[in-house]
Design a protein around this motif. Structure first.
Motif, PDB file in Angstrom:
ATOM      1  N   TRP A 186      27.517  56.727  40.793  1.00 50.16           N
ATOM      2  CA  TRP A 186      28.496  56.613  39.733  1.00 50.16           C
ATOM      3  C   TRP A 186      29.816  55.865  40.117  1.00 50.16           C
ATOM      4  CZ3 TRP A 186      26.328  56.245  35.115  1.00 50.16           C
ATOM      5  CH2 TRP A 186      25.396  56.935  35.025  1.00 50.16           C
ATOM      6  N   LEU A 187      30.717  56.264  41.481  1.00 48.83           N
ATOM      7  CA  LEU A 187      31.739  55.573  41.696  1.00 48.83           C
ATOM      8  C   LEU A 187      31.643  54.251  42.069  1.00 48.83           C
ATOM      9  CD1 LEU A 187      32.988  58.610  44.174  1.00 48.83           C
ATOM     10  CD2 LEU A 187      34.009  57.950  41.821  1.00 48.83           C
ATOM     11  N   LEU A 188      30.339  53.710  42.705  1.00 49.96           N
ATOM     12  CA  LEU A 188      29.823  52.539  43.107  1.00 49.96           C
ATOM     13  C   LEU A 188      29.610  51.457  41.518  1.00 49.96           C
ATOM     14  CD1 LEU A 188      29.569  50.343  45.359  1.00 49.96           C
ATOM     15  CD2 LEU A 188      27.060  51.178  45.382  1.00 49.96           C
ATOM     16  N   ALA A 189      29.095  52.289  40.817  1.00 49.68           N
ATOM     17  CA  ALA A 189      29.067  51.520  39.316  1.00 49.68           C
ATOM     18  C   ALA A 189      30.418  51.363  38.803  1.00 49.68           C
ATOM     19  CB  ALA A 189      27.932  52.550  38.450  1.00 49.68           C
ATOM     20  N   ALA A 190      31.172  52.306  38.969  1.00 50.52           N
ATOM     21  CA  ALA A 190      32.797  51.973  38.488  1.00 50.52           C
ATOM     22  C   ALA A 190      33.410  50.917  39.099  1.00 50.52           C
ATOM     23  CB  ALA A 190      33.564  53.335  38.321  1.00 50.52           C
ATOM     24  N   ALA A 191      33.090  50.960  40.417  1.00 51.34           N
ATOM     25  CA  ALA A 191      33.794  49.963  41.449  1.00 51.34           C
ATOM     26  C   ALA A 191      33.380  48.569  40.818  1.00 51.34           C
ATOM     27  CB  ALA A 191      33.415  50.211  42.852  1.00 51.34           C
ATOM     28  N   LEU A 192      32.116  48.258  40.639  1.00 53.98           N
ATOM     29  CA  LEU A 192      31.436  47.034  40.118  1.00 53.98           C
ATOM     30  C   LEU A 192      32.115  46.650  38.615  1.00 53.98           C
ATOM     31  CD1 LEU A 192      29.620  44.579  40.076  1.00 53.98           C
ATOM     32  CD2 LEU A 192      27.696  46.136  39.108  1.00 53.98           C
ATOM     33  N   ILE A 193      32.061  47.763  37.888  1.00 51.74           N
ATOM     34  CA  ILE A 193      32.924  47.442  36.456  1.00 51.74           C
ATOM     35  C   ILE A 193      34.313  47.015  36.743  1.00 51.74           C
ATOM     36  CG2 ILE A 193      33.627  48.408  34.236  1.00 51.74           C
ATOM     37  CD1 ILE A 193      30.785  50.305  34.707  1.00 51.74           C
ATOM     38  N   ILE A 194      34.939  47.781  37.356  1.00 53.06           N
ATOM     39  CA  ILE A 194      36.440  47.465  38.005  1.00 53.06           C
ATOM     40  C   ILE A 194      36.546  46.322  38.373  1.00 53.06           C
ATOM     41  CG2 ILE A 194      38.426  47.772  39.275  1.00 53.06           C
ATOM     42  CD1 ILE A 194      37.530  50.850  38.769  1.00 53.06           C
ATOM     43  N   HIS A 195      35.567  45.805  39.376  1.00 52.77           N
ATOM     44  CA  HIS A 195      35.738  44.302  40.123  1.00 52.77           C
ATOM     45  C   HIS A 195      35.289  43.234  39.164  1.00 52.77           C
ATOM     46  CE1 HIS A 195      34.824  41.236  42.968  1.00 52.77           C
ATOM     47  NE2 HIS A 195      33.631  41.141  42.406  1.00 52.77           N
ATOM     48  N   THR A 196      34.237  43.556  38.153  1.00 51.03           N
ATOM     49  CA  THR A 196      34.072  42.517  37.194  1.00 51.03           C
ATOM     50  C   THR A 196      35.293  42.331  36.288  1.00 51.03           C
ATOM     51  OG1 THR A 196      31.648  43.292  37.135  1.00 51.03           O
ATOM     52  CG2 THR A 196      32.443  41.898  35.500  1.00 51.03           C
ATOM     53  N   ILE A 197      35.956  43.279  35.784  1.00 48.11           N
ATOM     54  CA  ILE A 197      37.034  43.026  34.891  1.00 48.11           C
ATOM     55  C   ILE A 197      38.171  42.265  35.793  1.00 48.11           C
ATOM     56  CG2 ILE A 197      39.250  44.341  34.023  1.00 48.11           C
ATOM     57  CD1 ILE A 197      36.949  46.642  33.329  1.00 48.11           C
ATOM     58  N   ALA A 198      38.590  42.655  37.168  1.00 51.94           N
ATOM     59  CA  ALA A 198      39.371  41.974  37.904  1.00 51.94           C
ATOM     60  C   ALA A 198      38.796  40.540  37.822  1.00 51.94           C
ATOM     61  CB  ALA A 198      39.513  42.617  39.160  1.00 51.94           C
ATOM     62  N   GLU A 199      37.562  40.314  38.055  1.00 53.47           N
ATOM     63  CA  GLU A 199      37.117  38.985  38.385  1.00 53.47           C
ATOM     64  C   GLU A 199      37.179  37.995  36.968  1.00 53.47           C
ATOM     65  OE1 GLU A 199      33.583  37.358  41.291  1.00 53.47           O
ATOM     66  OE2 GLU A 199      32.999  38.859  39.924  1.00 53.47           O
ATOM     67  N   ALA A 200      36.678  38.734  35.895  1.00 58.10           N
ATOM     68  CA  ALA A 200      36.393  37.871  34.672  1.00 58.10           C
ATOM     69  C   ALA A 200      37.793  37.827  33.852  1.00 58.10           C
ATOM     70  CB  ALA A 200      35.442  38.415  34.125  1.00 58.10           C
ATOM     71  N   TRP A 201      38.172  39.096  33.749  1.00 55.90           N
ATOM     72  CA  TRP A 201      39.273  39.321  32.657  1.00 55.90           C
ATOM     73  C   TRP A 201      40.715  39.060  32.897  1.00 55.90           C
ATOM     74  CZ3 TRP A 201      34.839  42.209  31.101  1.00 55.90           C
ATOM     75  CH2 TRP A 201      34.505  42.257  29.822  1.00 55.90           C
ATOM     76  N   LEU A 202      40.920  39.364  34.322  1.00 53.87           N
ATOM     77  CA  LEU A 202      42.285  39.329  34.677  1.00 53.87           C
ATOM     78  C   LEU A 202      42.789  37.606  34.806  1.00 53.87           C
ATOM     79  CD1 LEU A 202      42.935  41.926  37.398  1.00 53.87           C
ATOM     80  CD2 LEU A 202      43.472  41.864  34.936  1.00 53.87           C
TER      81      LEU A 202
END
Length: 154
Positions: A9-25
């Motif tokens: 679950w922590l790894l899934a959260a890391a992927l979601i955070i990473h995706t936000i940093a990669e796409a939304w920021l």
């Protein structure tokens, strides 16, 4: 919930955070005064929704299905190396999502694999199959990114 399950679950959260940093920021940087256009960007959300669903589905499978569960840490190891270190060196500038990829997603992926190995939750066969699938996905993501960067340069 046990540590091996929490790790996914922590790894899934890391992927979601990473995706936000990669796409939304990067989009937010372009439209800073108008943050609503980024936060409520339907196309951006729909484009990344499969990644969010993938992360949650893999976390739910976890060590119960190690061939499936092992795909996420495989991506977490290969994607930051290919897409972020490799393309940052190639383009001579740090790519969006590089910090979350290398400082969050990558080490958590190593940790998940180490838990699986130390507690005998993943066999060598499962590791090789899930690793090959994760490597293939990372290769595909790299190919898409390179293709996008080439069209952006033209």
């Amino acid at each position: 919930m046990t540590i091996p399950n929490i790790s996914f679950w922590l790894l899934a959260a890391a992927l979601i955070i990473h995706t936000i940093a990669e796409a939304w920021l990067p989009e937010w940087e372009k439209a800073k005064p108008n943050w609503r256009s980024v936060v409520f960007n339907r196309l951006l959300f729909l484009d990344n929704l499969p990644i969010f669903i993938f992360a949650i589905a893999i976390a739910a499978a976890g060590w119960k299905l190690p061939i499936i569960g092992g795909i996420l840490p495989a991506i977490g190891i290969t994607h930051p190396i290919f897409d972020h270190i490799g393309l940052s060196l190639w383009g001579k500038k740090i790519r969006p999502g590089s910090w979350t990829g290398m400082l969050l997603f990558f080490p958590l992926s190593i940790w998940v694999y180490s838990i699986g190995y130390s507690q005998n939750l993943i066999s060598l066969t499962d590791l090789l199959i899930s690793g090959a699938i994760g490597l293939s996905i990372s290769g595909w993501l790299l190919w898409i990114t390179i293709k996008f960067l080439k069209t952006e340069q033209n």
